[in-house]
Motif scaffolding. Structure first.
Motif, short mmCIF file in Angstrom:
data_model
loop_
_atom_site.label_atom_id
_atom_site.label_comp_id
_atom_site.label_asym_id
_atom_site.label_seq_id
_atom_site.Cartn_x
_atom_site.Cartn_y
_atom_site.Cartn_z
N LEU A 50 -15.91 -55.78 95.52
CA LEU A 50 -14.55 -55.24 95.63
C LEU A 50 -14.52 -53.79 95.16
O LEU A 50 -14.82 -53.49 94.01
CB LEU A 50 -13.59 -56.10 94.81
N ASP A 51 -14.14 -52.89 96.05
CA ASP A 51 -14.09 -51.46 95.72
C ASP A 51 -12.92 -51.22 94.76
O ASP A 51 -11.77 -51.60 95.04
CB ASP A 51 -13.89 -50.64 96.99
N PRO A 52 -13.17 -50.59 93.60
CA PRO A 52 -12.10 -50.38 92.62
C PRO A 52 -10.89 -49.61 93.16
O PRO A 52 -9.78 -49.78 92.66
CB PRO A 52 -12.80 -49.57 91.51
N LYS B 48 -3.77 -53.69 90.34
CA LYS B 48 -3.43 -54.14 88.99
C LYS B 48 -4.42 -55.19 88.52
O LYS B 48 -4.89 -56.01 89.30
CB LYS B 48 -2.01 -54.73 89.00
N ILE B 49 -4.77 -55.14 87.22
CA ILE B 49 -5.61 -56.16 86.60
C ILE B 49 -4.89 -56.68 85.36
O ILE B 49 -4.43 -55.90 84.52
CB ILE B 49 -6.99 -55.60 86.20
N ILE C 11 -6.53 -60.25 89.47
CA ILE C 11 -6.69 -58.97 90.16
C ILE C 11 -5.74 -58.94 91.35
O ILE C 11 -5.76 -59.85 92.19
CB ILE C 11 -8.14 -58.76 90.63
N LYS C 12 -4.93 -57.92 91.40
CA LYS C 12 -4.03 -57.73 92.53
C LYS C 12 -4.49 -56.51 93.31
O LYS C 12 -4.65 -55.42 92.75
CB LYS C 12 -2.58 -57.55 92.06
N THR C 13 -4.75 -56.70 94.61
CA THR C 13 -5.21 -55.59 95.44
C THR C 13 -4.02 -54.92 96.13
O THR C 13 -2.92 -55.46 96.18
CB THR C 13 -6.21 -56.08 96.50
#
Length: 202
Positions: A74-76, A81-82, A102-104
Motif C-alpha cells: 500500500l503506497d503511503p 487516516k491511520i 487504515i482509511k484510504t
C-alpha cells in the motif's frame, strides 16, 4: 608511645590501601583499556517458535485483511487516516493485540488478491505435500500456512530452493518471497559489472 603506635597504624593503612600497582589493587578491578577482557565462552540460545508473537489486527476501510503483509504494497500517499486501538481483540477465534485501522483516499481502488501460503506452494512449486519453510523478505514465517494469507499482487519474486541432508535422510523445501518494497525493487534493478560484461539482475 601511644602517638608512635597511631602513626605506625596510619602509615600501614596508607601502604595497604593507598597504592595501586599496574592499574590493580587488591579486590579492585581497574579497566585501563590496555588489555580488554572479552567474553568468548560458548552460549547456546534456544528459540521457542511455538510461542506465537502478539500481533495487531490490520483493518483497511473497515475490512479485516489477515496480516501485515497485506498492507506492505500500500503506497503511503493513498493513506488518508491511520487509527490505532489498544487492547486485545478476537477475530475469527484468533486473539490480536490491538487493531490498526487504515482509511484510504476515496479515489483509491483497493483490490487485494488473497492467497494462502499453502495455495501459493501448490500453485508455483513442486513441493505439494512436502514440508517447506516460507520466508517473506528475509523473515521466517512461523504460522499456519493454510490460514496465513498474503496479497499475490504485492509479490515481486518467488525464489524456490531446497536443501537435503543425505546422511539423515531429510529434505525441506525453501520458498523465499520478496514483496514489492522499494528496497527489493532497487535490488532487482541493480546493474552488476563482471569483468568486461554488464549484467542486469532480474
Amino acid at each position: 608511645m601511644k602517638p608512635l603506635f597511631i602513626l605506625l597504624l596510619v602509615l600501614a593503612a596508607t601502604i595497604s590501601f593507598g597504592q595501586i600497582t599496574n592499574g590493580k589493587a587488591p579486590g579492585i578491578l581497574v579497566d585501563t583499556g590496555k588489555n580488554p577482557i572479552r567474553d568468548t565462552t560458548l552460549r547456546v540460545v534456544h528459540v521457542d517458535r511455538n510461542k506465537p508473537e502478539r500481533q495487531p489486527a490490520f483493518i483497511i476501510n473497515g475490512e479485516y485483511v489477515m496480516n501485515q503483509s497485506f498492507i506492505s504494497g500500500l503506497d503511503p500517499k493513498w493513506i488518508e487516516k491511520i487509527e490505532v486501538l489498544k487492547g486485545d481483540t478476537m477475530i475469527n477465534n484468533v486473539r490480536y493485540y490491538g487493531q490498526i485501522h487504515i482509511k484510504t483516499r476515496s479515489d483509491y481502488n483497493y483490490n487485494p488478491k488473497a492467497i494462502s501460503l499453502t495455495e501459493l506452494k501448490n500453485k508455483y512449486t513442486e513441493f505439494k505435500g512436502k514440508p517447506v519453510i516460507f520466508m517473506i523478505d528475509g523473515n521466517i514465517v512461523n504460522a499456519d500456512y493454510d490460514n496465513y494469507l498474503i496479497d499475490e499482487n504485492d509479490l515481486l519474486t518467488i525464489i524456490i530452493d531446497k536443501f537435503q541432508n543425505a546422511k539423515e535422510d531429510t529434505g525441506w523445501g525453501l520458498i523465499k518471497l520478496l514483496t514489492k518494497s522499494e528496497e527489493n525493487i532497487k535490488k532487482r534493478e541493480q546493474i552488476m559489472i563482471r569483468g568486461t560484461e554488464v549484467t542486469m539482475i532480474q
